[in-house]
Design a protein around this motif. Structure first.
Motif, PDB file in Angstrom:
ATOM      1  N   ASN A 190      62.350  40.519 108.907  1.00  0.00           N
ATOM      2  CA  ASN A 190      63.447  40.093 109.771  1.00  0.00           C
ATOM      3  C   ASN A 190      63.326  38.578 109.964  1.00  0.00           C
ATOM      4  O   ASN A 190      62.246  38.076 110.309  1.00  0.00           O
ATOM      5  N   PHE A 191      64.418  37.878 109.731  1.00  0.00           N
ATOM      6  CA  PHE A 191      64.351  36.418 109.683  1.00  0.00           C
ATOM      7  C   PHE A 191      65.417  35.823 110.608  1.00  0.00           C
ATOM      8  O   PHE A 191      66.577  36.237 110.595  1.00  0.00           O
ATOM      9  N   LYS A 206      67.508  27.979  99.066  1.00  0.00           N
ATOM     10  CA  LYS A 206      67.133  27.743  97.667  1.00  0.00           C
ATOM     11  C   LYS A 206      65.676  28.139  97.419  1.00  0.00           C
ATOM     12  O   LYS A 206      65.345  28.731  96.382  1.00  0.00           O
ATOM     13  N   ILE A 207      64.797  27.825  98.385  1.00  0.00           N
ATOM     14  CA  ILE A 207      63.381  28.179  98.247  1.00  0.00           C
ATOM     15  C   ILE A 207      63.208  29.688  98.118  1.00  0.00           C
ATOM     16  O   ILE A 207      62.484  30.185  97.239  1.00  0.00           O
ATOM     17  N   PHE A 208      63.864  30.440  98.982  1.00  0.00           N
ATOM     18  CA  PHE A 208      63.706  31.899  98.945  1.00  0.00           C
ATOM     19  C   PHE A 208      64.389  32.508  97.710  1.00  0.00           C
ATOM     20  O   PHE A 208      63.904  33.505  97.162  1.00  0.00           O
ATOM     21  N   THR A 213      62.855  36.232  96.845  1.00  0.00           N
ATOM     22  CA  THR A 213      62.468  36.868  98.102  1.00  0.00           C
ATOM     23  C   THR A 213      63.710  37.194  98.919  1.00  0.00           C
ATOM     24  O   THR A 213      64.595  36.360  99.088  1.00  0.00           O
ATOM     25  N   THR A 214      63.756  38.400  99.454  1.00  0.00           N
ATOM     26  CA  THR A 214      64.899  38.831 100.268  1.00  0.00           C
ATOM     27  C   THR A 214      64.510  38.830 101.740  1.00  0.00           C
ATOM     28  O   THR A 214      63.518  39.456 102.132  1.00  0.00           O
ATOM     29  N   ARG A 215      65.293  38.128 102.543  1.00  0.00           N
ATOM     30  CA  ARG A 215      65.073  38.135 103.995  1.00  0.00           C
ATOM     31  C   ARG A 215      66.170  38.966 104.661  1.00  0.00           C
ATOM     32  O   ARG A 215      67.303  39.009 104.185  1.00  0.00           O
ATOM     33  N   ARG A 216      65.822  39.571 105.763  1.00  0.00           N
ATOM     34  CA  ARG A 216      66.816  40.306 106.548  1.00  0.00           C
ATOM     35  C   ARG A 216      67.268  39.398 107.686  1.00  0.00           C
ATOM     36  O   ARG A 216      66.628  39.307 108.730  1.00  0.00           O
ATOM     37  N   ILE A 217      68.381  38.659 107.428  1.00  0.00           N
ATOM     38  CA  ILE A 217      68.880  37.706 108.422  1.00  0.00           C
ATOM     39  C   ILE A 217      69.814  38.442 109.381  1.00  0.00           C
ATOM     40  O   ILE A 217      70.959  38.756 109.054  1.00  0.00           O
TER      41      ILE A 217
END
Length: 305
Positions: A190-191, A206-208, A213-217
């Motif tokens: 969770n981000f 861009k970094i992720f 990498t997948t974030r849960r925004i």
């Protein structure tokens, strides 16, 4: 009538005799007599009555003396202001900075600068970097602290330093024991993200993306301090500038170094067209050196804990 004659007259009135007046001014008695004689001719009336070696001021002299005293008090004030300007202990400075810098770092800088300058007045405003660049360009403020260099011909941009972004995690998070957090470590987390208008959002996305990498925004915020508060509440993790966590006393999150390295540049914005004022230059240099000390100590410590 000139200032030297008025000084001789003031000394004679204060000391009570020409001899004592000469001693006050460090000149001879004949020189004092000559100056007072010149002043009397200029005025068109006697200032003293003389009987042998004794002298008494006339009533006209009493009236003139009161005005001369006021004049020299005014001259003294001017001299004091001139000295304060020379010593850079008097004047007014208007400063603006991006919001988190205004709340976290600028109060410490200004407070320390004012310790021995009680007569220096500051006006402090918080605004986004684009707005403060415009404000410096139009001379609404004297100095700005920005995360972007100025893009207007009326301003000078002085590079200060680059600050390395940090990953903030709730206390007890599974990654909190690590001293270095890599983008891949945050896969599926969770981000708390900064909004699309923040200058760092594009770089972070861009970094992720490159790290696959997948974030849960779930939440986007406009300011990094809000992200800190949400992380402290256990909502998720975030990557923010280190200024946001500088002097942050929250016991509910930790800051860790983050890779790939993402830096936040800091600039001092000055006007090219404003009239020069030494106090502003002195404060600018003081602020620069203070920020560098902050970057070398407290902020960098957060990145390596």
């Amino acid at each position: 009538m000139n200032v030297r004659q008025l000084e001789a007259f003031q000394a004679a009135m204060t000391a009570g005799s020409l001899t004592a007046a000469a001693g006050l001014l460090g000149v001879s008695q004949p020189a004092i007599s000559q100056l007072i004689g010149q002043l009397e001719r200029s005025c068109g009336f006697d200032l003293f009555t003389r009987a042998g070696t004794k002298m008494r001021p006339t009533r006209e002299a009493d009236v003139l003396y009161a005005e001369v005293q006021r004049m020299f008090i005014g001259v003294g004030r001017v001299a004091n202001v001139a000295k304060a300007l020379r010593d850079q202990t008097w004047g007014a400075v208007s400063v603006a900075a991006f919001p988190v810098f205004t709340r976290r770092a600028l109060p410490e800088i200004v407070t320390t600068f004012c310790v021995n300058r009680p007569d220096v007045r500051f006006s402090i405003d918080s605004m986004r970097s684009r707005s403060l660049i415009d404000a410096v360009a139009t001379q609404q403020i004297d100095l700005g602290f920005s995360i972007l260099p100025g893009d207007r011909p009326e301003v000078d941009s002085q590079y200060v330093c680059s600050l390395r972004g940090v990953c903030i995690l709730p206390i007890g998070h599974r990654l909190s024991a690590k001293r270095l957090i890599h983008a891949k470590d945050l896969d599926g987390e969770n981000f708390v993200a900064l909004g699309p208008n923040d200058h760092s959002r594009f770089l972070l996305d861009k970094i992720f993306e490159e790290a696959n990498t997948t974030r849960r925004i779930q939440i986007e915020v406009g300011q990094s301090e809000t992200a800190c508060a949400l992380v402290a509440n256990g909502v998720g993790v975030a990557v923010v500038d280190p200024i946001s966590v500088y002097n942050n006393v929250s016991p509910n999150f930790v800051a860790r170094a983050f890779e790939p390295v993402m830096t936040f540049d800091l600039w001092i914005i000055k006007s090219k067209t404003a009239r020069p004022f030494a106090l502003i230059e002195t404060f600018s240099e003081f602020a620069l050196q203070t920020i560098l000390r902050m970057a070398e100590t407290e902020i960098n410590v957060l990145q390596t804990r």
